[in-house]
Design an enzyme around this catalytic site. Sequence first.
Site, PDB file in Angstrom:
ATOM      1  N   LYS A 176     -33.241  62.054 -23.381  1.00 52.84           N
ATOM      2  CA  LYS A 176     -32.309  62.276 -21.918  1.00 52.84           C
ATOM      3  C   LYS A 176     -31.098  62.077 -22.868  1.00 52.84           C
ATOM      4  CE  LYS A 176     -36.053  63.727 -18.949  1.00 52.84           C
ATOM      5  NZ  LYS A 176     -35.284  63.395 -17.084  1.00 52.84           N
ATOM      6  N   ARG A 221     -47.461  60.527 -21.323  1.00 51.61           N
ATOM      7  CA  ARG A 221     -46.762  59.944 -19.912  1.00 51.61           C
ATOM      8  C   ARG A 221     -46.856  58.960 -18.922  1.00 51.61           C
ATOM      9  NH1 ARG A 221     -44.674  64.879 -16.846  1.00 51.61           N
ATOM     10  NH2 ARG A 221     -45.258  64.111 -15.057  1.00 51.61           N
ATOM     11  N   TYR A 262     -36.414  73.828 -17.664  1.00 45.93           N
ATOM     12  CA  TYR A 262     -36.979  73.413 -16.050  1.00 45.93           C
ATOM     13  C   TYR A 262     -37.072  74.261 -15.236  1.00 45.93           C
ATOM     14  CZ  TYR A 262     -35.744  68.064 -17.502  1.00 45.93           C
ATOM     15  OH  TYR A 262     -36.041  66.814 -17.499  1.00 45.93           O
ATOM     16  N   ASN A 273     -33.380  58.809 -15.940  1.00 45.75           N
ATOM     17  CA  ASN A 273     -34.745  58.479 -15.997  1.00 45.75           C
ATOM     18  C   ASN A 273     -34.918  58.510 -17.181  1.00 45.75           C
ATOM     19  OD1 ASN A 273     -35.019  61.766 -16.178  1.00 45.75           O
ATOM     20  ND2 ASN A 273     -36.879  61.051 -14.851  1.00 45.75           N
ATOM     21  N   HIS A 279     -38.299  62.173 -21.500  1.00 50.53           N
ATOM     22  CA  HIS A 279     -39.118  63.772 -20.668  1.00 50.53           C
ATOM     23  C   HIS A 279     -40.242  63.843 -21.450  1.00 50.53           C
ATOM     24  CE1 HIS A 279     -40.599  67.650 -19.297  1.00 50.53           C
ATOM     25  NE2 HIS A 279     -40.741  68.169 -21.171  1.00 50.53           N
ATOM     26  N   THR A 291     -42.252  59.545 -12.824  1.00 56.92           N
ATOM     27  CA  THR A 291     -40.600  60.279 -12.467  1.00 56.92           C
ATOM     28  C   THR A 291     -39.855  58.961 -12.479  1.00 56.92           C
ATOM     29  OG1 THR A 291     -41.946  61.841 -12.850  1.00 56.92           O
ATOM     30  CG2 THR A 291     -39.554  62.053 -11.836  1.00 56.92           C
ATOM     31  N   ARG A 333     -39.701  53.913 -18.780  1.00 56.85           N
ATOM     32  CA  ARG A 333     -38.900  54.423 -17.200  1.00 56.85           C
ATOM     33  C   ARG A 333     -38.820  53.299 -16.565  1.00 56.85           C
ATOM     34  NH1 ARG A 333     -41.362  60.310 -16.514  1.00 56.85           N
ATOM     35  NH2 ARG A 333     -39.619  61.315 -16.792  1.00 56.85           N
ATOM     36  N   PHE A 387     -32.418  69.629  -6.648  1.00 59.09           N
ATOM     37  CA  PHE A 387     -31.737  68.362  -6.929  1.00 59.09           C
ATOM     38  C   PHE A 387     -31.760  69.507  -8.715  1.00 59.09           C
ATOM     39  CE2 PHE A 387     -35.800  67.625  -7.223  1.00 59.09           C
ATOM     40  CZ  PHE A 387     -36.453  68.582  -9.291  1.00 59.09           C
TER      41      PHE A 387
HETATM   42  N1  UDP Z   1     -35.261  64.608 -10.881  1.00 58.63           N
HETATM   43  C1  UDP Z   1     -34.449  64.189 -10.085  1.00 58.63           C
HETATM   44  N2  UDP Z   1     -34.428  64.464  -8.433  1.00 58.63           N
HETATM   45  C2  UDP Z   1     -36.232  64.577  -8.023  1.00 58.63           C
HETATM   46  C3  UDP Z   1     -37.106  64.768  -9.002  1.00 58.63           C
HETATM   47  C4  UDP Z   1     -37.111  64.893 -10.391  1.00 58.63           C
HETATM   48  O1  UDP Z   1     -32.991  64.219 -10.875  1.00 58.63           O
HETATM   49  O2  UDP Z   1     -35.905  64.289  -6.791  1.00 58.63           O
HETATM   50  C5  UDP Z   1     -35.627  64.778 -11.890  1.00 58.63           C
HETATM   51  C6  UDP Z   1     -35.664  64.113 -13.137  1.00 58.63           C
HETATM   52  O3  UDP Z   1     -34.565  64.023 -14.198  1.00 58.63           O
HETATM   53  C7  UDP Z   1     -37.142  64.027 -13.824  1.00 58.63           C
HETATM   54  C8  UDP Z   1     -37.268  66.083 -14.032  1.00 58.63           C
HETATM   55  O4  UDP Z   1     -36.216  65.870 -12.865  1.00 58.63           O
HETATM   56  O5  UDP Z   1     -37.267  63.678 -15.177  1.00 58.63           O
HETATM   57  C9  UDP Z   1     -37.774  66.647 -13.607  1.00 58.63           C
HETATM   58  O6  UDP Z   1     -38.785  66.703 -12.486  1.00 58.63           O
HETATM   59  P1  UDP Z   1     -40.377  66.393 -12.599  1.00 58.63           P
HETATM   60  O7  UDP Z   1     -41.054  66.583 -11.528  1.00 58.63           O
HETATM   61  O8  UDP Z   1     -40.515  67.628 -13.954  1.00 58.63           O
HETATM   62  O9  UDP Z   1     -41.423  64.852 -13.573  1.00 58.63           O
HETATM   63  P2  UDP Z   1     -40.748  64.540 -15.042  1.00 58.63           P
HETATM   64  O10 UDP Z   1     -42.246  65.807 -15.223  1.00 58.63           O
HETATM   65  O11 UDP Z   1     -39.481  65.024 -15.579  1.00 58.63           O
HETATM   66  O12 UDP Z   1     -41.663  63.581 -14.761  1.00 58.63           O
HETATM   67 MG    MG Z   2     -41.767  67.804 -15.325  1.00 59.44          MG
END
Ligand code: UDP
Ligand code: MG
Length: 151
Positions: free
Chosen positions: A11, A87, A51, A114, A117, A93, A104, A59
């Site tokens: 990112k 992952r 997304y 974070n 992705h 996350t 992370r 958010f």
């Molecule tokens: N995110 C955020 N606040 C939250 C949850 C998610 O800003 O409370 C952002 C974070 O950058 C995350 C992205 O949204 O990586 C996508 O969320 P997801 O639940 O898909 O998590 P990921 O798959 O990236 O672990």
């Molecule tokens: Mg995701």
Amino acid sequence: MSTEQTFIAIKPDGVQRGLISPIISRFEQKGFKLVGIKLTQPSQSLLEEHYGDLKTKPFFPGLVKYMLSGPVLAMVWEGKNVVKTGRVLLGATNPADAVPGTIRGDYAIDVGRNVCHGSDSVDSAKKEIGLWFKKEEVVTYTPTIFKWIYE
Ligand code: UDP
Ligand code: MG
């Protein structure tokens, strides 16, 4: 040989912070194969589609703004169980929950910064790869070291 693929992105914060090489190294050193890579400035529409599942989350606007704030290093990695293991390499996350040794866990503090992705399923990986890459930007080859990685 598994041809499972995942979409991994560094990112804008990861790019700005000089974390491209350490993040790539973790996937390389694990034994996964890089089959697509480009530094790209995503458009708002691409990010809104990428997304799409999160559109209703509070958010979401901040997430799109963050992802628009600079170039993203988009990658496709291939290998056995690469979606799930990818992952694991990224970590939880929320970096506060990500264990040390994960990307992370080692490089981030806030969930909204974070650094990386990774696709969460084989189906979403296919969708995301199709969204970020043209067909001809994803290559096919066999690393000669694979006999030392796969039994
Ligand atoms: N995110 C955020 N606040 C939250 C949850 C998610 O800003 O409370 C952002 C974070 O950058 C995350 C992205 O949204 O990586 C996508 O969320 P997801 O639940 O898909 O998590 P990921 O798959 O990236 O672990
Ligand atoms: Mg995701």
